[in-house]
Design a protein around this motif. Structure first.
Motif, PDB file in Angstrom:
ATOM      1  N   THR A  80       4.011  -1.187   7.574  1.00 36.48           N
ATOM      2  CA  THR A  80       3.283  -1.419   8.820  1.00 36.48           C
ATOM      3  C   THR A  80       4.211  -1.310  10.027  1.00 36.48           C
ATOM      4  O   THR A  80       3.796  -0.865  11.095  1.00 36.48           O
ATOM      5  CB  THR A  80       2.601  -2.781   8.779  1.00 36.48           C
ATOM      6  OG1 THR A  80       1.892  -2.897   7.547  1.00 36.48           O
ATOM      7  CG2 THR A  80       1.618  -2.938   9.903  1.00 36.48           C
ATOM      8  N   SER A  81       5.482  -1.681   9.833  1.00 37.29           N
ATOM      9  CA  SER A  81       6.406  -1.541  10.960  1.00 37.29           C
ATOM     10  C   SER A  81       6.623  -0.065  11.294  1.00 37.29           C
ATOM     11  O   SER A  81       6.762   0.292  12.467  1.00 37.29           O
ATOM     12  CB  SER A  81       7.723  -2.228  10.651  1.00 37.29           C
ATOM     13  OG  SER A  81       8.494  -1.455   9.785  1.00 37.29           O
ATOM     14  N   ILE A  82       6.614   0.794  10.276  1.00 42.41           N
ATOM     15  CA  ILE A  82       6.741   2.233  10.543  1.00 42.41           C
ATOM     16  C   ILE A  82       5.523   2.728  11.316  1.00 42.41           C
ATOM     17  O   ILE A  82       5.638   3.541  12.247  1.00 42.41           O
ATOM     18  CB  ILE A  82       6.868   3.029   9.232  1.00 42.41           C
ATOM     19  CG1 ILE A  82       8.068   2.563   8.433  1.00 42.41           C
ATOM     20  CG2 ILE A  82       6.975   4.515   9.510  1.00 42.41           C
ATOM     21  CD1 ILE A  82       9.352   3.033   8.954  1.00 42.41           C
ATOM     22  N   ALA A  90      -1.247   8.023   6.644  1.00 44.19           N
ATOM     23  CA  ALA A  90      -0.254   7.173   5.978  1.00 44.19           C
ATOM     24  C   ALA A  90      -0.859   5.850   5.521  1.00 44.19           C
ATOM     25  O   ALA A  90      -0.499   5.341   4.457  1.00 44.19           O
ATOM     26  CB  ALA A  90       0.916   6.910   6.918  1.00 44.19           C
ATOM     27  N   ILE A  91      -1.777   5.277   6.306  1.00 47.41           N
ATOM     28  CA  ILE A  91      -2.380   3.997   5.912  1.00 47.41           C
ATOM     29  C   ILE A  91      -3.117   4.154   4.586  1.00 47.41           C
ATOM     30  O   ILE A  91      -2.944   3.366   3.656  1.00 47.41           O
ATOM     31  CB  ILE A  91      -3.351   3.495   6.995  1.00 47.41           C
ATOM     32  CG1 ILE A  91      -2.590   3.066   8.243  1.00 47.41           C
ATOM     33  CG2 ILE A  91      -4.173   2.320   6.494  1.00 47.41           C
ATOM     34  CD1 ILE A  91      -3.494   2.677   9.391  1.00 47.41           C
ATOM     35  N   VAL A  92      -3.947   5.203   4.496  1.00 50.94           N
ATOM     36  CA  VAL A  92      -4.760   5.380   3.298  1.00 50.94           C
ATOM     37  C   VAL A  92      -3.875   5.667   2.085  1.00 50.94           C
ATOM     38  O   VAL A  92      -4.063   5.080   1.005  1.00 50.94           O
ATOM     39  CB  VAL A  92      -5.793   6.499   3.529  1.00 50.94           C
ATOM     40  CG1 VAL A  92      -6.581   6.748   2.282  1.00 50.94           C
ATOM     41  CG2 VAL A  92      -6.705   6.119   4.660  1.00 50.94           C
ATOM     42  N   VAL A  93      -2.873   6.551   2.284  1.00 52.42           N
ATOM     43  CA  VAL A  93      -1.973   6.850   1.176  1.00 52.42           C
ATOM     44  C   VAL A  93      -1.192   5.602   0.768  1.00 52.42           C
ATOM     45  O   VAL A  93      -0.978   5.341  -0.422  1.00 52.42           O
ATOM     46  CB  VAL A  93      -1.025   8.006   1.577  1.00 52.42           C
ATOM     47  CG1 VAL A  93       0.104   8.138   0.593  1.00 52.42           C
ATOM     48  CG2 VAL A  93      -1.797   9.292   1.668  1.00 52.42           C
ATOM     49  N   GLY A  94      -0.808   4.780   1.772  1.00 50.49           N
ATOM     50  CA  GLY A  94      -0.071   3.564   1.462  1.00 50.49           C
ATOM     51  C   GLY A  94      -0.868   2.615   0.591  1.00 50.49           C
ATOM     52  O   GLY A  94      -0.331   2.046  -0.365  1.00 50.49           O
TER      53      GLY A  94
END
Lengths: 190, 137
Positions: free
Chosen positions: B43-45, B97-101
């Motif tokens: 989340t920081s990224i 990136a959120i979904v992949v994360g």
């Protein structure tokens, strides 16, 4: 004012992160991670990233918290106590952080309109100028996501599909079995 | 000096968050705790990218027909209606990136559950001891 709000929210995030480091109860840490995601989503709204904000709130704070809670249900919510914190790890982290902060001194300031990311003609500027005519939707993020970077989104879908297959093959479809709970209790007693 | 502190504060806070996540990842033995640290890092990224996309005085990158009177685009490459938009590209990258994360952390948690079934613990060092046969499980 916006900068101030974002600064305050970021300070909240730092406090929460420290809380996560200190806490031994995994359930509390998971809930704190959900709070962390939600506050980050609030800050994203202030920073004009509305699409990211609602994805973060729904997926980051919602679904991933549920996944963590499910995993805790099938494992254990206690982190084994350790007497000491690792000094080499702390040194490594502080050193890396110091180097990274040294690296930020050259970075464009927050909100700068003249940074390379904002002024490159083939990327952001072009999307802002022509995506309304070329693609259609008024939301530029949608245009870029579905059209200019469509293969990226396709790849994302492939990753999510592969992850679904991986979870299914790891856990199987049938669940789950009383004797696990009994052995949990026994372990707690011993 | 003051200006560069406020201009760079976001990066510094992001780096502190990143390092907090990295510290959890290195110094904690519990596998799920490590995942939580990875989530903090991740989340920081996201925050770093959204910070890079922000233009001060800008608005969300959704096309409007109206032209706010006092808000003329002095700096960004002039769009036809004089509204300043923040950069949409980092937003798109971070949406992906959120979904992949979440997908990858689901796989990791499934692995943690399997490890717990097989070893009866999700503590990193205990698993290694069991593997090496140092202690009988």
């Amino acid at each position: 004012m916006e900068t101030f709000i974002v600064g305050v929210l970021l300070s909240f995030l730092v406090i929460i992160a420290i809380g996560i480091i200190v806490l031994r109860d995994l359930l509390a840490a998971v809930i704190l991670l959900g709070v962390y995601s939600l506050i980050a989503a609030g800050a994203f709204v202030v920073m004009d990233a509305v699409d990211v904000a609602f994805t973060e709130a729904a997926v980051g704070a919602g679904i991933s918290t549920i996944l963590y809670l499910g995993a805790l249900r099938f494992t254990t919510d206690r982190q084994k106590p350790r007497g000491h914190d690792s000094l080499p790890a702390l040194l490594f982290v502080v050193l890396t952080g110091a180097l990274l902060i040294y690296g930020t001194l050259d970075m464009p300031h927050y909100g700068s309109a003249t940074s390379p990311a904002q002024t490159h003609e083939q990327v952001a500027v072009r999307f802002l100028e022509v995506s309304g005519d070329e693609v259609g939707p008024p939301n530029i993020v949608t245009s870029v996501l579905a059209s200019y970077r469509g293969y990226d989104t396709l790849g994302e879908t492939v990753v999510v599909f592969a992850a679904g297959i991986a979870v299914m093959s790891l856990l199987g479809l049938r669940r789950r079995r009383p004797q696990q709970d009994i052995s949990d209790d026994e372990r707690a007693e011993s | 000096m003051m200006q560069s502190i406020t201009g760079l504060y976001n990066y510094w806070a992001v780096i502190i968050l990143m390092m907090a996540g990295l510290y959890i990842l290195i110094a904690r033995y519990n596998l799920i705790k490590k995942m939580i640290g990875l989530g903090v890092f991740q989340t920081s990224i996201f925050f770093l990218y959204i910070t890079l996309g922000k233009v001060s005085g800008g608005t969300a990158p959704i096309l409007t027909d109206t032209v706010p009177a006092g808000q003329l685009a002095a700096a960004t490459g002039a769009t036809a209606p004089e509204v300043v938009y923040s950069n949409p590209l980092p937003h798109v990258l971070i949406l992906t990136a959120i979904v992949v994360g979440v997908a990858t952390s689901a796989v990791a948690l499934a692995l943690a559950i399997r490890i717990y079934e097989a070893y009866g613990t999700i503590e990193d060092d205990e698993i290694r001891h069991i593997d090496l046969g140092d202690i009988d499980s």
